[in-house]
Design a protein around this motif. Structure first.
Motif, PDB file in Angstrom:
ATOM      1  N   LEU A  11      -1.214  10.148   3.701  1.00  0.00           N
ATOM      2  CA  LEU A  11      -0.299   9.300   4.454  1.00  0.00           C
ATOM      3  C   LEU A  11       1.133   9.700   4.151  1.00  0.00           C
ATOM      4  O   LEU A  11       1.446  10.123   3.038  1.00  0.00           O
ATOM      5  CB  LEU A  11      -0.515   7.833   4.081  1.00  0.00           C
ATOM      6  CG  LEU A  11      -1.913   7.271   4.322  1.00  0.00           C
ATOM      7  CD1 LEU A  11      -1.988   5.823   3.836  1.00  0.00           C
ATOM      8  CD2 LEU A  11      -2.302   7.366   5.789  1.00  0.00           C
ATOM      9  N   PRO A  12       2.021   9.554   5.099  1.00  0.00           N
ATOM     10  CA  PRO A  12       3.432   9.869   4.847  1.00  0.00           C
ATOM     11  C   PRO A  12       4.059   8.843   3.905  1.00  0.00           C
ATOM     12  O   PRO A  12       3.643   7.681   3.864  1.00  0.00           O
ATOM     13  CB  PRO A  12       4.057   9.795   6.239  1.00  0.00           C
ATOM     14  CG  PRO A  12       3.197   8.829   6.983  1.00  0.00           C
ATOM     15  CD  PRO A  12       1.796   9.064   6.480  1.00  0.00           C
ATOM     16  N   ALA A  13       5.039   9.268   3.137  1.00  0.00           N
ATOM     17  CA  ALA A  13       5.762   8.343   2.258  1.00  0.00           C
ATOM     18  C   ALA A  13       6.520   7.325   3.100  1.00  0.00           C
ATOM     19  O   ALA A  13       7.062   7.655   4.151  1.00  0.00           O
ATOM     20  CB  ALA A  13       6.723   9.111   1.363  1.00  0.00           C
ATOM     21  N   ARG A  14       6.503   6.096   2.644  1.00  0.00           N
ATOM     22  CA  ARG A  14       7.227   5.013   3.298  1.00  0.00           C
ATOM     23  C   ARG A  14       7.883   4.161   2.223  1.00  0.00           C
ATOM     24  O   ARG A  14       7.557   4.279   1.043  1.00  0.00           O
ATOM     25  CB  ARG A  14       6.275   4.138   4.130  1.00  0.00           C
ATOM     26  CG  ARG A  14       5.790   4.768   5.419  1.00  0.00           C
ATOM     27  CD  ARG A  14       6.904   4.860   6.465  1.00  0.00           C
ATOM     28  NE  ARG A  14       6.412   5.266   7.763  1.00  0.00           N
ATOM     29  CZ  ARG A  14       6.229   6.505   8.157  1.00  0.00           C
ATOM     30  NH1 ARG A  14       6.481   7.494   7.317  1.00  0.00           N
ATOM     31  NH2 ARG A  14       5.805   6.772   9.382  1.00  0.00           N
ATOM     32  N   SER A  15       8.801   3.313   2.631  1.00  0.00           N
ATOM     33  CA  SER A  15       9.437   2.407   1.677  1.00  0.00           C
ATOM     34  C   SER A  15       8.366   1.567   0.987  1.00  0.00           C
ATOM     35  O   SER A  15       7.593   0.878   1.637  1.00  0.00           O
ATOM     36  CB  SER A  15      10.419   1.493   2.420  1.00  0.00           C
ATOM     37  OG  SER A  15      11.039   0.613   1.535  1.00  0.00           O
ATOM     38  N   GLY A  16       8.278   1.696  -0.336  1.00  0.00           N
ATOM     39  CA  GLY A  16       7.279   0.966  -1.098  1.00  0.00           C
ATOM     40  C   GLY A  16       5.990   1.711  -1.306  1.00  0.00           C
ATOM     41  O   GLY A  16       5.062   1.196  -1.950  1.00  0.00           O
ATOM     42  N   PHE A  17       5.879   2.955  -0.776  1.00  0.00           N
ATOM     43  CA  PHE A  17       4.659   3.738  -0.939  1.00  0.00           C
ATOM     44  C   PHE A  17       5.003   5.202  -1.151  1.00  0.00           C
ATOM     45  O   PHE A  17       5.682   5.819  -0.326  1.00  0.00           O
ATOM     46  CB  PHE A  17       3.756   3.614   0.292  1.00  0.00           C
ATOM     47  CG  PHE A  17       2.542   4.514   0.258  1.00  0.00           C
ATOM     48  CD1 PHE A  17       1.452   4.202  -0.542  1.00  0.00           C
ATOM     49  CD2 PHE A  17       2.501   5.675   1.023  1.00  0.00           C
ATOM     50  CE1 PHE A  17       0.348   5.046  -0.581  1.00  0.00           C
ATOM     51  CE2 PHE A  17       1.398   6.516   0.990  1.00  0.00           C
ATOM     52  CZ  PHE A  17       0.316   6.186   0.191  1.00  0.00           C
ATOM     53  N   ALA A  18       4.539   5.759  -2.285  1.00  0.00           N
ATOM     54  CA  ALA A  18       4.671   7.191  -2.578  1.00  0.00           C
ATOM     55  C   ALA A  18       3.255   7.732  -2.755  1.00  0.00           C
ATOM     56  O   ALA A  18       2.518   7.263  -3.624  1.00  0.00           O
ATOM     57  CB  ALA A  18       5.489   7.404  -3.845  1.00  0.00           C
ATOM     58  N   SER A  19       2.868   8.697  -1.920  1.00  0.00           N
ATOM     59  CA  SER A  19       1.472   9.125  -1.886  1.00  0.00           C
ATOM     60  C   SER A  19       0.966   9.648  -3.222  1.00  0.00           C
ATOM     61  O   SER A  19      -0.192   9.432  -3.579  1.00  0.00           O
ATOM     62  CB  SER A  19       1.277  10.181  -0.798  1.00  0.00           C
ATOM     63  OG  SER A  19       2.141  11.276  -0.995  1.00  0.00           O
ATOM     64  N   THR A  20       1.800  10.333  -4.001  1.00  0.00           N
ATOM     65  CA  THR A  20       1.323  10.880  -5.280  1.00  0.00           C
ATOM     66  C   THR A  20       1.247   9.820  -6.363  1.00  0.00           C
ATOM     67  O   THR A  20       0.530   9.993  -7.347  1.00  0.00           O
ATOM     68  CB  THR A  20       2.243  12.014  -5.759  1.00  0.00           C
ATOM     69  OG1 THR A  20       3.587  11.535  -5.846  1.00  0.00           O
ATOM     70  CG2 THR A  20       2.177  13.192  -4.817  1.00  0.00           C
ATOM     71  N   GLN A  21       1.960   8.704  -6.214  1.00  0.00           N
ATOM     72  CA  GLN A  21       1.932   7.643  -7.223  1.00  0.00           C
ATOM     73  C   GLN A  21       1.034   6.480  -6.820  1.00  0.00           C
ATOM     74  O   GLN A  21       0.471   5.804  -7.681  1.00  0.00           O
ATOM     75  CB  GLN A  21       3.350   7.106  -7.447  1.00  0.00           C
ATOM     76  CG  GLN A  21       4.346   8.133  -7.964  1.00  0.00           C
ATOM     77  CD  GLN A  21       5.757   7.579  -7.988  1.00  0.00           C
ATOM     78  OE1 GLN A  21       5.972   6.369  -7.990  1.00  0.00           O
ATOM     79  NE2 GLN A  21       6.740   8.465  -7.978  1.00  0.00           N
ATOM     80  N   ASP A  22       0.896   6.256  -5.533  1.00  0.00           N
ATOM     81  CA  ASP A  22       0.205   5.068  -5.041  1.00  0.00           C
ATOM     82  C   ASP A  22      -1.093   5.401  -4.318  1.00  0.00           C
ATOM     83  O   ASP A  22      -1.512   4.680  -3.408  1.00  0.00           O
ATOM     84  CB  ASP A  22       1.126   4.297  -4.087  1.00  0.00           C
ATOM     85  CG  ASP A  22       2.377   3.788  -4.771  1.00  0.00           C
ATOM     86  OD1 ASP A  22       2.286   3.401  -5.947  1.00  0.00           O
ATOM     87  OD2 ASP A  22       3.436   3.774  -4.130  1.00  0.00           O
ATOM     88  N   GLY A  23      -1.752   6.487  -4.737  1.00  0.00           N
ATOM     89  CA  GLY A  23      -2.987   6.894  -4.076  1.00  0.00           C
ATOM     90  C   GLY A  23      -4.042   5.808  -4.058  1.00  0.00           C
ATOM     91  O   GLY A  23      -4.868   5.750  -3.134  1.00  0.00           O
ATOM     92  N   THR A  24      -4.049   4.930  -5.051  1.00  0.00           N
ATOM     93  CA  THR A  24      -5.025   3.849  -5.114  1.00  0.00           C
ATOM     94  C   THR A  24      -5.003   3.006  -3.825  1.00  0.00           C
ATOM     95  O   THR A  24      -6.020   2.470  -3.408  1.00  0.00           O
ATOM     96  CB  THR A  24      -4.709   2.930  -6.317  1.00  0.00           C
ATOM     97  OG1 THR A  24      -4.790   3.715  -7.510  1.00  0.00           O
ATOM     98  CG2 THR A  24      -5.678   1.768  -6.401  1.00  0.00           C
ATOM     99  N   TYR A  25      -3.835   2.916  -3.197  1.00  0.00           N
ATOM    100  CA  TYR A  25      -3.664   2.067  -2.028  1.00  0.00           C
ATOM    101  C   TYR A  25      -3.851   2.798  -0.703  1.00  0.00           C
ATOM    102  O   TYR A  25      -3.579   2.240   0.354  1.00  0.00           O
ATOM    103  CB  TYR A  25      -2.267   1.405  -2.068  1.00  0.00           C
ATOM    104  CG  TYR A  25      -2.055   0.595  -3.318  1.00  0.00           C
ATOM    105  CD1 TYR A  25      -2.489  -0.730  -3.391  1.00  0.00           C
ATOM    106  CD2 TYR A  25      -1.462   1.143  -4.439  1.00  0.00           C
ATOM    107  CE1 TYR A  25      -2.315  -1.470  -4.545  1.00  0.00           C
ATOM    108  CE2 TYR A  25      -1.286   0.416  -5.612  1.00  0.00           C
ATOM    109  CZ  TYR A  25      -1.720  -0.895  -5.650  1.00  0.00           C
ATOM    110  OH  TYR A  25      -1.558  -1.631  -6.813  1.00  0.00           O
ATOM    111  N   ALA A  26      -4.323   4.035  -0.765  1.00  0.00           N
ATOM    112  CA  ALA A  26      -4.389   4.880   0.435  1.00  0.00           C
ATOM    113  C   ALA A  26      -5.286   4.275   1.517  1.00  0.00           C
ATOM    114  O   ALA A  26      -4.949   4.321   2.707  1.00  0.00           O
ATOM    115  CB  ALA A  26      -4.873   6.280   0.074  1.00  0.00           C
ATOM    116  N   PHE A  27      -6.432   3.707   1.135  1.00  0.00           N
ATOM    117  CA  PHE A  27      -7.315   3.140   2.150  1.00  0.00           C
ATOM    118  C   PHE A  27      -6.757   1.848   2.706  1.00  0.00           C
ATOM    119  O   PHE A  27      -6.866   1.572   3.903  1.00  0.00           O
ATOM    120  CB  PHE A  27      -8.727   2.909   1.577  1.00  0.00           C
ATOM    121  CG  PHE A  27      -9.508   4.168   1.426  1.00  0.00           C
ATOM    122  CD1 PHE A  27     -10.153   4.747   2.509  1.00  0.00           C
ATOM    123  CD2 PHE A  27      -9.618   4.801   0.198  1.00  0.00           C
ATOM    124  CE1 PHE A  27     -10.874   5.918   2.380  1.00  0.00           C
ATOM    125  CE2 PHE A  27     -10.333   5.970   0.050  1.00  0.00           C
ATOM    126  CZ  PHE A  27     -10.970   6.539   1.141  1.00  0.00           C
TER     127      PHE A  27
END
Length: 259
Positions: free
Chosen positions: A237-253
């Motif tokens: 997923l693209p990075a968005r305010s409040g979400f960084a793909s390499t740090q927040d992978g747990t929330y990807a689904f």
């Protein structure tokens, strides 16, 4: 307040129902775009989800009063099969009856025990069918009422990933590997046609029947993924305010399909 203003000022809760965790995100939409305002997970033991559901409801209640909720259902609760062809293009009643008969043949269970979901149908193609226990939609509807939310969707994780990245996947043939915690789904496809889907423990190697020739792509919720462990063919997923793909992978689904 107009309908567009209400939509842009709304809050959406998205929850990934994983094998032993409820993984929740709160998203706020405004004129500047979508922002992830809160993230939280609620662990539970097998068969003990009720306490985690109550904690989730309390967490939701601390946010906006106007909110919807979408559930993304992981492979611990959702299973899949492929209809060889789709009679949906003729009649949805025929499609439903065909899916129920196919389900009973595959699983040797009464189809009334399951609730079905259907992927997009296209001429000359197979159709992906997901199913969950018939009790699950009832539980999630009751939870939405408890949480003061409008239930906006119950979506199987694998179908959600396919829909999010279909502009890429439907142009190629190969294998899509979807890693969800301790399980992985192996989806073999030839452009729009999903040929087979197998769910197995994560870490189990892909043998020749599972991995076909063509492009191999992967979507994962592993929290520690970094550029050195990823391939250009990985889906993210693209990075968005409040979400960084390499740090927040747990929330990807939970966020798949939100942006």
């Amino acid at each position: 307040m107009g309908a567009m203003e209400a939509l842009l000022g709304s809050t959406q809760i998205r929850v990934h129902l994983a094998a032993d965790t409820l993984i929740a995100c709160e998203l706020r939409r405004n004129w500047r775009g979508t922002k992830v305002t809160r993230k939280q997970s609620f662990d539970f033991e097998a068969g003990e989800r009720a306490v985690a559901m109550d904690k989730l409801a309390d967490w939701i209640g601390k946010g906006s009063a106007r909110r919807t909720i979408v559930w993304i259902i992981g492979p611990a609760e959702a299973e899949y099969f492929v209809l060889p062809w789709s009679p949906a293009l003729i009649d949805q009643g025929m499609r439903d009856a065909y899916a129920r008969a196919h389900f009973e043949q595959l699983y040797e269970r009464d189809a009334s025990s399951a609730a079905f979901g259907f992927g997009a149908a296209s001429h000359g193609s197979s159709q992906l069918v997901s199913w969950v226990s018939a009790r699950l939609p009832v539980e999630l509807a009751a939870h939405a009422k408890q949480s003061g939310c409008e239930l906006a969707g119950i979506k199987p994780a694998i179908a959600t990933v396919w829909e999010r990245f279909r502009d890429v996947l439907e142009t190629e043939a190969g294998t899509l590997c979807i890693v969800d915690g301790d399980r992985q789904a192996i989806v073999r496809h030839d452009r729009k046609r999903i040929e087979d889907i197998v769910i197995r423990p994560f870490g189990q190697s892909l043998n020749a029947p599972a991995k076909r020739a063509g492009v191999f792509r992967r979507f994962s919720n592993e929290p520690s993924r970094s550029p050195v462990d990823t391939s250009p063919a990985d889906l993210s997923l693209p990075a968005r305010s409040g979400f960084a793909s390499t740090q927040d992978g747990t929330y990807a689904f939970a966020l798949c399909g939100a942006f």
